[in-house]
Scaffold this active site. Sequence first.
Site, PDB file in Angstrom:
ATOM      1  N   GLU A   1       0.846  -1.204   0.000  1.00  0.00           N
ATOM      2  CA  GLU A   1       0.000   0.000   0.000  1.00  0.00           C
ATOM      3  C   GLU A   1       0.876   1.245   0.000  1.00  0.00           C
ATOM      4  O   GLU A   1       1.886   1.303   0.700  1.00  0.00           O
ATOM      5  CB  GLU A   1      -0.894   0.025   1.243  1.00  0.00           C
ATOM      6  CG  GLU A   1      -2.140  -0.812   1.101  1.00  0.00           C
ATOM      7  CD  GLU A   1      -3.317  -0.160   1.820  1.00  0.00           C
ATOM      8  OE1 GLU A   1      -3.865   0.842   1.307  1.00  0.00           O
ATOM      9  OE2 GLU A   1      -3.659  -0.642   2.900  1.00  0.00           O
ATOM     10  N   ASP A   2       0.440   2.232  -0.755  1.00  0.00           N
ATOM     11  CA  ASP A   2       1.154   3.511  -0.753  1.00  0.00           C
ATOM     12  C   ASP A   2       1.012   4.177   0.615  1.00  0.00           C
ATOM     13  O   ASP A   2       1.990   4.526   1.253  1.00  0.00           O
ATOM     14  CB  ASP A   2       0.629   4.429  -1.880  1.00  0.00           C
ATOM     15  CG  ASP A   2      -0.902   4.522  -1.919  1.00  0.00           C
ATOM     16  OD1 ASP A   2      -1.591   3.854  -1.119  1.00  0.00           O
ATOM     17  OD2 ASP A   2      -1.422   5.280  -2.761  1.00  0.00           O
TER      18      ASP A   2
ATOM     19  N   PHE B   1      -2.893  16.238   3.911  1.00  0.00           N
ATOM     20  CA  PHE B   1      -3.020  15.576   2.615  1.00  0.00           C
ATOM     21  C   PHE B   1      -1.666  15.642   1.919  1.00  0.00           C
ATOM     22  O   PHE B   1      -1.050  16.704   1.847  1.00  0.00           O
ATOM     23  CB  PHE B   1      -4.113  16.220   1.757  1.00  0.00           C
ATOM     24  CG  PHE B   1      -4.550  15.323   0.640  1.00  0.00           C
ATOM     25  CD1 PHE B   1      -5.447  14.297   0.875  1.00  0.00           C
ATOM     26  CD2 PHE B   1      -4.028  15.481  -0.634  1.00  0.00           C
ATOM     27  CE1 PHE B   1      -5.829  13.431  -0.144  1.00  0.00           C
ATOM     28  CE2 PHE B   1      -4.404  14.626  -1.662  1.00  0.00           C
ATOM     29  CZ  PHE B   1      -5.306  13.600  -1.417  1.00  0.00           C
TER      30      PHE B   1
ATOM     31  N   ASP C   1      -4.468   5.364   5.481  1.00  0.00           N
ATOM     32  CA  ASP C   1      -5.050   6.597   6.019  1.00  0.00           C
ATOM     33  C   ASP C   1      -6.149   6.187   7.013  1.00  0.00           C
ATOM     34  O   ASP C   1      -5.860   5.865   8.156  1.00  0.00           O
ATOM     35  CB  ASP C   1      -5.576   7.406   4.820  1.00  0.00           C
ATOM     36  CG  ASP C   1      -6.180   8.738   5.196  1.00  0.00           C
ATOM     37  OD1 ASP C   1      -5.853   9.266   6.263  1.00  0.00           O
ATOM     38  OD2 ASP C   1      -6.991   9.268   4.407  1.00  0.00           O
TER      39      ASP C   1
ATOM     40  N   ARG D   1       1.593  12.913  -9.138  1.00  0.00           N
ATOM     41  CA  ARG D   1       2.072  11.549  -8.890  1.00  0.00           C
ATOM     42  C   ARG D   1       3.543  11.385  -9.249  1.00  0.00           C
ATOM     43  O   ARG D   1       4.226  10.513  -8.728  1.00  0.00           O
ATOM     44  CB  ARG D   1       1.272  10.539  -9.723  1.00  0.00           C
ATOM     45  CG  ARG D   1      -0.174  10.355  -9.305  1.00  0.00           C
ATOM     46  CD  ARG D   1      -0.737   9.114 -10.002  1.00  0.00           C
ATOM     47  NE  ARG D   1      -2.182   9.062  -9.994  1.00  0.00           N
ATOM     48  CZ  ARG D   1      -2.922   8.537  -9.019  1.00  0.00           C
ATOM     49  NH1 ARG D   1      -2.331   8.042  -7.944  1.00  0.00           N
ATOM     50  NH2 ARG D   1      -4.224   8.500  -9.090  1.00  0.00           N
TER      51      ARG D   1
HETATM   52  P1  IMP Z   1      -7.755   4.711   3.329  1.00  0.00           P
HETATM   53  O1  IMP Z   1      -8.762   3.731   2.818  1.00  0.00           O
HETATM   54  O2  IMP Z   1      -8.426   5.908   3.965  1.00  0.00           O
HETATM   55  O3  IMP Z   1      -6.715   4.097   4.252  1.00  0.00           O
HETATM   56  O4  IMP Z   1      -7.037   5.332   2.102  1.00  0.00           O
HETATM   57  C1  IMP Z   1      -6.313   4.583   1.245  1.00  0.00           C
HETATM   58  C2  IMP Z   1      -6.092   5.279  -0.085  1.00  0.00           C
HETATM   59  O5  IMP Z   1      -6.518   6.637  -0.101  1.00  0.00           O
HETATM   60  C3  IMP Z   1      -4.619   5.305  -0.372  1.00  0.00           C
HETATM   61  O6  IMP Z   1      -4.221   4.091  -0.990  1.00  0.00           O
HETATM   62  C4  IMP Z   1      -4.473   6.519  -1.247  1.00  0.00           C
HETATM   63  O7  IMP Z   1      -4.661   6.174  -2.590  1.00  0.00           O
HETATM   64  C5  IMP Z   1      -5.580   7.453  -0.784  1.00  0.00           C
HETATM   65  N1  IMP Z   1      -5.050   8.471   0.151  1.00  0.00           N
HETATM   66  C6  IMP Z   1      -5.155   8.501   1.492  1.00  0.00           C
HETATM   67  N2  IMP Z   1      -4.540   9.580   2.017  1.00  0.00           N
HETATM   68  C7  IMP Z   1      -4.019  10.240   0.962  1.00  0.00           C
HETATM   69  C8  IMP Z   1      -3.226  11.430   0.842  1.00  0.00           C
HETATM   70  O8  IMP Z   1      -2.859  12.127   1.825  1.00  0.00           O
HETATM   71  N3  IMP Z   1      -2.876  11.787  -0.422  1.00  0.00           N
HETATM   72  C9  IMP Z   1      -3.225  11.065  -1.536  1.00  0.00           C
HETATM   73  N4  IMP Z   1      -3.951   9.959  -1.460  1.00  0.00           N
HETATM   74  C10 IMP Z   1      -4.340   9.534  -0.222  1.00  0.00           C
END
Ligand code: IMP
Length: 177
Positions: free
Chosen positions: A99-100, A152, A103, A165
């Site tokens: 995972e990148d 963010f 969040d 990106r």
């Molecule tokens: P989660 O489901 O809230 O954990 O978010 C996962 C996905 O949301 C990540 O794989 C990202 O693609 C996107 N994401 C979450 N936070 C950020 C951010 O700060 N910048 C850009 N993309 C984000």
Amino acid sequence: MSGVQLEVLFTPGDIDSAVARLAREIRKDYRSKNPVLLGVLKGCFVFMADLVRALDIPLEIEFMSLSSYGQGRIESSGKIQVIQGLRRSVRGRHVVVVEDIVDTGITGDFVLRYLRRRRPASVRVCALFDKGARRRVDVPIDYLGLSVPDRFVVGYGLDYDERFRYLSGLYCLKEDG
Ligand code: IMP
């Protein structure tokens, strides 16, 4: 949005060091296991490319495509849609989810549930960035790169409305106007 400013959070060197460390940790555990590295698109593509080259062990890669953020938005809808699921069986395989950024944890939790139904031999999570302050669902991160503040962020594969990106570092986004 009339304009955005970027503030550097991690330099390309910071990220390279974190990726090299993660690769050492994963290599130690998976050297002879021919793992499947499963990337969650799109944000992981830069990290995945650097990680597999740093790993330098036999492995396979797969990608899933999920949507969690709407276009131009910086808040998760909390709803996950599978755009493209797994095309190959992972039954009996050792899977590392790449995972990148974790969040809220909603995406990671979804992927872990999705995978467990498919009976892999093991599943672990490798996340380059962790925004722990925003967690809503617990996701066990076995290999963690760098913690980020509750801001963010963009760059190194991460976007804001498909922008930024390509940047090699990680930046906080500041909206003005
Ligand atoms: P989660 O489901 O809230 O954990 O978010 C996962 C996905 O949301 C990540 O794989 C990202 O693609 C996107 N994401 C979450 N936070 C950020 C951010 O700060 N910048 C850009 N993309 C984000």
